[in-house]
Write a protein that holds these residues in place. Structure first.
Motif, mmCIF file in Angstrom:
data_model
loop_
_atom_site.group_PDB
_atom_site.id
_atom_site.type_symbol
_atom_site.label_atom_id
_atom_site.label_comp_id
_atom_site.label_asym_id
_atom_site.label_seq_id
_atom_site.Cartn_x
_atom_site.Cartn_y
_atom_site.Cartn_z
ATOM 1 N N LEU A 175 44.064 37.769 46.016
ATOM 2 C CA LEU A 175 44.500 37.980 44.638
ATOM 3 C C LEU A 175 43.515 37.379 43.642
ATOM 4 O O LEU A 175 43.272 37.947 42.570
ATOM 5 C CB LEU A 175 45.893 37.372 44.437
ATOM 6 C CG LEU A 175 47.040 38.051 45.194
ATOM 7 C CD1 LEU A 175 48.330 37.275 45.000
ATOM 8 C CD2 LEU A 175 47.212 39.496 44.723
ATOM 9 N N SER A 176 42.940 36.229 43.986
ATOM 10 C CA SER A 176 41.937 35.618 43.108
ATOM 11 C C SER A 176 40.733 36.534 42.950
ATOM 12 O O SER A 176 40.226 36.739 41.841
ATOM 13 C CB SER A 176 41.515 34.268 43.679
ATOM 14 O OG SER A 176 40.466 33.706 42.919
ATOM 15 N N ASN A 177 40.275 37.103 44.067
ATOM 16 C CA ASN A 177 39.152 38.040 43.988
ATOM 17 C C ASN A 177 39.528 39.301 43.231
ATOM 18 O O ASN A 177 38.706 39.874 42.500
ATOM 19 C CB ASN A 177 38.675 38.405 45.402
ATOM 20 C CG ASN A 177 37.993 37.248 46.097
ATOM 21 O OD1 ASN A 177 37.278 36.473 45.466
ATOM 22 N ND2 ASN A 177 38.199 37.122 47.394
ATOM 23 N N PHE A 178 40.782 39.749 43.402
ATOM 24 C CA PHE A 178 41.231 40.966 42.718
ATOM 25 C C PHE A 178 41.219 40.785 41.207
ATOM 26 O O PHE A 178 40.659 41.606 40.469
ATOM 27 C CB PHE A 178 42.644 41.332 43.206
ATOM 28 C CG PHE A 178 43.266 42.476 42.451
ATOM 29 C CD1 PHE A 178 42.879 43.775 42.705
ATOM 30 C CD2 PHE A 178 44.228 42.240 41.490
ATOM 31 C CE1 PHE A 178 43.448 44.831 42.005
ATOM 32 C CE2 PHE A 178 44.805 43.283 40.797
ATOM 33 C CZ PHE A 178 44.411 44.578 41.055
ATOM 34 N N PHE A 179 41.815 39.689 40.716
ATOM 35 C CA PHE A 179 41.860 39.474 39.272
ATOM 36 C C PHE A 179 40.482 39.122 38.718
ATOM 37 O O PHE A 179 40.174 39.453 37.571
ATOM 38 C CB PHE A 179 42.884 38.388 38.942
ATOM 39 C CG PHE A 179 44.305 38.832 39.108
ATOM 40 C CD1 PHE A 179 44.866 39.750 38.224
ATOM 41 C CD2 PHE A 179 45.080 38.367 40.152
ATOM 42 C CE1 PHE A 179 46.167 40.181 38.365
ATOM 43 C CE2 PHE A 179 46.392 38.795 40.309
ATOM 44 C CZ PHE A 179 46.940 39.698 39.414
ATOM 45 N N SER A 180 39.659 38.482 39.525
ATOM 46 C CA SER A 180 38.277 38.249 39.088
ATOM 47 C C SER A 180 37.520 39.571 38.978
ATOM 48 O O SER A 180 36.696 39.752 38.075
ATOM 49 C CB SER A 180 37.564 37.323 40.084
ATOM 50 O OG SER A 180 38.165 36.053 40.124
ATOM 51 N N GLY A 181 37.818 40.504 39.881
ATOM 52 C CA GLY A 181 37.212 41.832 39.774
ATOM 53 C C GLY A 181 37.644 42.551 38.520
ATOM 54 O O GLY A 181 36.843 43.221 37.860
ATOM 55 N N LEU A 182 38.939 42.396 38.140
ATOM 56 C CA LEU A 182 39.408 42.979 36.881
ATOM 57 C C LEU A 182 38.662 42.380 35.697
ATOM 58 O O LEU A 182 38.277 43.089 34.761
ATOM 59 C CB LEU A 182 40.911 42.746 36.723
ATOM 60 C CG LEU A 182 41.844 43.574 37.613
ATOM 61 C CD1 LEU A 182 43.295 43.190 37.352
ATOM 62 C CD2 LEU A 182 41.656 45.063 37.368
#
Length: 360
Positions: A175-182
């Motif tokens: 999730l951290s990587n996902f929101f950082s990707g956003l």
């Protein structure tokens, strides 16, 4: 009246009601489809703007609204038991709520798509955002529908609460990587084909920015996969913005006592000759410059030849070719490029001591 019609066609009341109900449903679907096609036709003829957005909203509504209306009329005309009639009423109410929830979701999705059409660079953000909006509205609509149907949601809320905590803990890094990707897709500190360098000493061309990681292609033609959370926390040097052109410097050492004006002249000659010969990647504008900087060193005088190169990777060839020309010109002019040396000054007792040891 309905019973008289059923006897006239020689069918039972239940069969007649069923046929009438089915005819009503099929008729509403056909009429709704026809109205939707008409609205779609007019939407295509309108210029892009609020009118087209309004027709895009309206074309999706006739079929579900007419279907709900036909269900209501059909159920009202059927002689149903009170219990079954209550269940059917709740079903119709739930369908109405779903349609009412679908409408604002459609508004948000169409607004995001329109923003993506006006600025194609936003498509990377608007497309997943539209999916998230649709999922959230669908989840809310489903829960409200179940509640109106009399399903107890206490157990559902408890399961969702415990499950969401468990999923969040298990997928914390994901999730951290996902929101950082956003964040990377929305803020756009880097874009594909940019040459970047991180404070972790990883550098290369940006190949792809995904939901979990970003891929860099190094000068050695290898891929470096960096988690988005790491990239978002790093200090990024982007050598491709605001433009790919960049400055390049070549430090040069000469011996103390060398004619400084001659050194400056030879360095500029080497740079201008490389420009005239069309050295790949070396730019004529802005013109090369020589500075007596950093200046005085422990064993040499240091000059810096500054030139402009087309892009980051051109500096390596340019520096190499300029150094070759500088060495050649210095050799022809008799200018010495010194290497580190140390001079030891000894007092007389030390000299006598060393001399006595050598004689002994």
């Amino acid at each position: 009246m309905v019973e008289n019609l059923s006897r006239a066609v020689h069918v039972s009341n239940i069969t007649f009601y069923t046929l009438l109900f089915a005819t009503l449903i099929m008729g509403s679907l056909l009429v709704g489809f026809a109205i939707s096609r008409v609205l779609h036709y007019w939407k295509k003829r309108l210029p892009e703007g609020l009118g087209q957005l309004l027709f895009s909203l309206l074309e999706a509504l006739p079929m579900p609204l007419l279907l709900i209306a036909s269900l209501y009329l059909g159920l009202e005309s059927l002689p149903l038991p009170s219990r079954l009639e209550g269940i059917c009423s709740r079903v119709i109410l739930g369908l109405v709520i779903l349609v009412l929830i679908y409408f604002p979701a459609k508004v948000v999705v169409l607004a995001l798509r329109r923003a993506g059409q006006q600025d194609p660079s936003l498509l990377r953000v608007t497309q997943p955002a539209a999916f998230v909006v649709q999922t959230l509205f669908a989840l809310v609509g489903t829960l409200i529908f179940l509640q109106k149907m009399g399903v107890s949601l206490t157990a559902v809320w408890g399961t969702l609460g415990v499950g969401s905590v468990a999923v969040a803990l298990a997928l914390q890094d994901t999730l951290s990587n996902f929101f950082s990707g956003l964040y990377l897709l929305a803020d756009r500190p880097v874009t594909p084909n940019d040459y970047i360098k991180l404070d972790a000493e990883s550098e290369g061309y940006v190949v792809r920015i995904g939901w979990r990681s970003t891929v860099l292609r190094t000068l050695g033609n290898n891929y470096v996969v960096i988690p988005n959370s790491t990239l978002a926390k790093s200090t990024i040097t982007n050598y491709s913005v605001p433009e790919t052109r960049m400055g390049c410097s070549v430090p040069v050492n000469v011996a103390h006592g060398t004619d400084l004006h001659q050194v400056e002249k030879l360095l500029l000659e080497a740079a201008h000759e490389a420009i005239q010969e069309g050295l790949e990647g070396l730019l004529a504008r802005p013109e090369p410059a020589v500075r007596f900087n950093p200046g005085f060193g422990e064993y040499a005088l240091t000059f810096t030849l500054g030139v402009q190169v087309r892009q980051f990777t051109d500096q390596f060839l340019v520096q190499s070719e300029l150094r070759k020309r500088i060495v050649k010109k210095f050799e022809e002019a008799g200018i010495i490029i010194p290497y580190p040396t140390r001079t030891l000054i000894m007092d007389q007792p030390t000299k006598d001591l060393l001399s006595g040891r050598s004689q002994g």
